[in-house]
Write an enzyme that holds these catalytic residues in place. Structure first.
Site, PDB file in Angstrom:
ATOM      1  N   LYS A   1       0.857  -1.180   0.000  1.00  0.00           N
ATOM      2  CA  LYS A   1       0.000   0.000   0.000  1.00  0.00           C
ATOM      3  C   LYS A   1       0.895   1.232   0.000  1.00  0.00           C
ATOM      4  O   LYS A   1       1.453   1.615   1.027  1.00  0.00           O
ATOM      5  CB  LYS A   1      -0.914   0.043   1.234  1.00  0.00           C
ATOM      6  CG  LYS A   1      -1.973   1.152   1.140  1.00  0.00           C
ATOM      7  CD  LYS A   1      -2.393   1.703   2.480  1.00  0.00           C
ATOM      8  CE  LYS A   1      -1.428   2.704   3.010  1.00  0.00           C
ATOM      9  NZ  LYS A   1      -1.317   3.952   2.183  1.00  0.00           N
TER      10      LYS A   1
ATOM     11  N   GLU B   1       9.362   1.703  11.346  1.00  0.00           N
ATOM     12  CA  GLU B   1      10.319   2.825  11.314  1.00  0.00           C
ATOM     13  C   GLU B   1       9.494   4.078  11.507  1.00  0.00           C
ATOM     14  O   GLU B   1       8.795   4.529  10.596  1.00  0.00           O
ATOM     15  CB  GLU B   1      11.085   2.828   9.986  1.00  0.00           C
ATOM     16  CG  GLU B   1      12.341   3.685  10.018  1.00  0.00           C
ATOM     17  CD  GLU B   1      12.101   5.073   9.460  1.00  0.00           C
ATOM     18  OE1 GLU B   1      11.891   6.001  10.283  1.00  0.00           O
ATOM     19  OE2 GLU B   1      12.119   5.226   8.235  1.00  0.00           O
TER      20      GLU B   1
ATOM     21  N   CYS C   1      12.798  11.567   8.076  1.00  0.00           N
ATOM     22  CA  CYS C   1      12.676  11.061   9.440  1.00  0.00           C
ATOM     23  C   CYS C   1      13.964  11.205  10.237  1.00  0.00           C
ATOM     24  O   CYS C   1      13.930  11.183  11.470  1.00  0.00           O
ATOM     25  CB  CYS C   1      12.235   9.599   9.422  1.00  0.00           C
ATOM     26  SG  CYS C   1      13.321   8.529   8.465  1.00  0.00           S
TER      27      CYS C   1
ATOM     28  N   GLU D   1       8.545  16.449  16.240  1.00  0.00           N
ATOM     29  CA  GLU D   1       9.191  16.255  14.945  1.00  0.00           C
ATOM     30  C   GLU D   1       8.591  17.263  13.969  1.00  0.00           C
ATOM     31  O   GLU D   1       7.415  17.178  13.619  1.00  0.00           O
ATOM     32  CB  GLU D   1       8.971  14.829  14.444  1.00  0.00           C
ATOM     33  CG  GLU D   1       9.706  14.518  13.160  1.00  0.00           C
ATOM     34  CD  GLU D   1       9.561  13.075  12.729  1.00  0.00           C
ATOM     35  OE1 GLU D   1      10.486  12.549  12.081  1.00  0.00           O
ATOM     36  OE2 GLU D   1       8.505  12.460  13.030  1.00  0.00           O
TER      37      GLU D   1
END
Length: 510
Positions: free
Chosen positions: A202, A281, A315, A414
């Site tokens: 996906k 992750e 990230c 973040e």
């Protein structure tokens, strides 16, 4: 407190009109532009579709087939049937197919880069780099496919023999993000196929084209039908729940936010009768430390690449930049000047552009709120600090904030945007405490010329990956992953095989 000079104020980040494009958007091979779903080896146009937009221009660049849960059910069943055959292919056969796939990515790198820039917005040069990075993972795991070693264990006596071997898992459900639409897929598909598993993918709804083309190239590389199905969909939450709850799916791997990762892990535990292997992750909040003895030129180069690459939407981006008090003012001034002299904001197809848009209006709003909160709590804007509305709704100016502290939301969040938050520190003990004051631990960086300090900080930094005097830490040969709430498992390296296999112990008594 640092004050922006008039020179730096006048020389804000250059913006370039979207109409000024130099890189061609025409495809050398039109077959690489895929909008149908790849289900069990067949390219299927679904009745429903969803638009894919260029974040630079807001133009609709494609309408992509919108797969339903029933399509995923068909793909999973097909992947299980294919696995029963594919698992028995030899490592050498799988190695050849993966090497073919790597070569195809390199041969078609400019077309694949066009796709990434069209749907993601990053500069074309960065997109080219991503394609080659993706190819490196297929090449690496083509070589690891034939090195899936077991172990011979000395027996307790007599002629009893003991072995440990690795075997594939089965069907792997893969969910990938939009920020590296080619690379994040390669990091998961390559080890899965290398070890004899099959995949149902996906891709992110923002960037499905880069995933679909890898499905096409898998076919050209010789992979059998149903070994890798790619199903674009707008039904992200529903599909995630299906993959996690389906008993034929033996492993789920996801790259994205910690919040969604937690949800998927809960669904795997609650909705499936099968205990699945999981790789996650997830989010990061990377510290970037500049000690007083650091080579400032190297540190500046590191922060330019590590913080502002893809406009801060990675990230492993440096989120909190800790600078020793003795060099704080000099570092901040030089950083702002470097940005003013080298950054060009605009459309990724312009060869002069160094930084593109954010991915969505929500991303821009998040960055705006974090910067405003920091300003209200005492941070000073040295550069940027606002949208670049003349370019379009998704552009935000590369920003430097000084006097950031733990009271501000941006310290703990973040950012996923082009904001460098500068934090002053006095000694090693203090900065390690500050760096570790977060519930995530993906990557961390620091600059020093003291080897003893380098060893101390590397061991005490609570992250899965550490860069010492470098901001570039990602390579196919290196295990990639985090600790704390940054996830589970490792991608890449010889250890990447472990997450896509299970260990079987065998005791033989002749």
């Amino acid at each position: 407190m640092i004050r922006s000079s008039s020179l730096l104020t006048r020389r804000a980040t250059i913006t370039i009109r979207l109409s000024q494009r130099y890189y061609s958007q025409a495809f050398d091979d039109p077959d690489l532009f895929r909008t149908k779903a790849l289900i069990n080896g067949n390219w299927i146009k679904k009745p429903d579709s969803f638009p894919v937009r260029n974040p630079s221009t807001q133009e609709i660049i494609a309408k992509v087939s919108d797969c339903q849960l029933s399509d995923y059910e068909d793909a999973i069943v097909g992947a299980k049937a294919a696995y029963d055959q594919f698992r028995n292919t030899s490592p050498q056969e799988r190695s050849v197919m993966l090497e073919n796939l790597s070569n195809l990515l390199v041969e078609n790198k400019r077309d694949l880069a066009r796709l990434i820039t069209l749907e993601n917005g990053k500069p074309f040069a960065d997109s080219l780099g991503e394609v080659l990075y993706s190819a490196s993972y297929f090449r690496w795991f083509s070589q690891e496919a034939v090195r899936m070693y077991g172990t011979v264990i000395p027996g307790p006596g007599g002629n009893k023999q003991m072995f440990a071997i690795r075997q594939p898992l089965g069907v792997v459900g893969i969910m990938t993000p939009w920020n590296f639409p080619s690379a994040m897929l390669a990091r998961k598909v390559a080890p899965a196929l290398a070890t004899g598993n099959t995949c149902v993918v996906k891709p992110a709804s923002e960037t499905p084209l880069s995933a679909l083309v890898i499905g096409w190239l898998c076919q050209q590389a010789g992979f059998p039908p149903s070994t890798c199905s790619i199903l674009p969909t707008s039904k992200t939450a529903e599909v995630g729940k299906l993959l996690c709850g389906h008993d034929l799916v033996k492993k789920v791997t996801f790259t994205g936010s910690t919040r969604v990762g937690r949800l998927l892990m809960a669904q795997c535990a609650q909705d499936s009768k099968v205990i699945k292997k999981i790789s996650m992750e997830l989010g990061g909040n990377a510290p970037f430390i500049v000690f007083s003895d650091a080579d400032l030129d190297k540190a500046l180069n590191g922060i330019i690449g590590c913080k502002f690459r893809q406009s801060g939407q990675t990230c492993v981006c440096a989120n909190r930049i800790f600078v020793h008090k003795d060099i704080y003012d000099e570092f901040a001034t030089r950083l702002v000047k470097r940005m003013a002299n080298t950054f060009n904001l605009g459309d990724g197809f312009n060869e002069r552009v160094t930084h593109g848009p954010l991915i969505s209006a929500a991303a821009v709003e998040k960055v705006t709120q974090l910067v405003e909160d920091a300003k209200q709590k005492g941070a000073e804007v040295l550069a940027g600090g606002k949208k670049a509305d003349a370019l379009g709704p998704y552009f935000y100016r590369p920003t430097v904030l000084s006097d950031v502290n733990e009271s501000m939301d941006i310290f703990h969040t973040e950012v996923f945007g082009p904001v460098a938050s500068l934090v002053k520190f006095e000694d090693t003990e203090e900065v390690i405490r500050l760096a570790n004051n977060t519930d995530v631990g993906l990557a961390g960086y620091f600059y020093t010329q003291d080897i003893s300090k380098a060893q101390e900080v590397a061991l005490k930094m609570e992250t899965g990956m550490v860069g010492i005097n470098t901001g570039a830490i990602s390579d196919a040969a290196l295990p990639f992953g985090g600790i704390k709430n940054s996830g589970l498992g490792r991608e890449g390296s010889l250890h990447g095989i472990e997450d896509y296999t299970e260990l079987k112990s065998i005791v033989l008594q002749p």
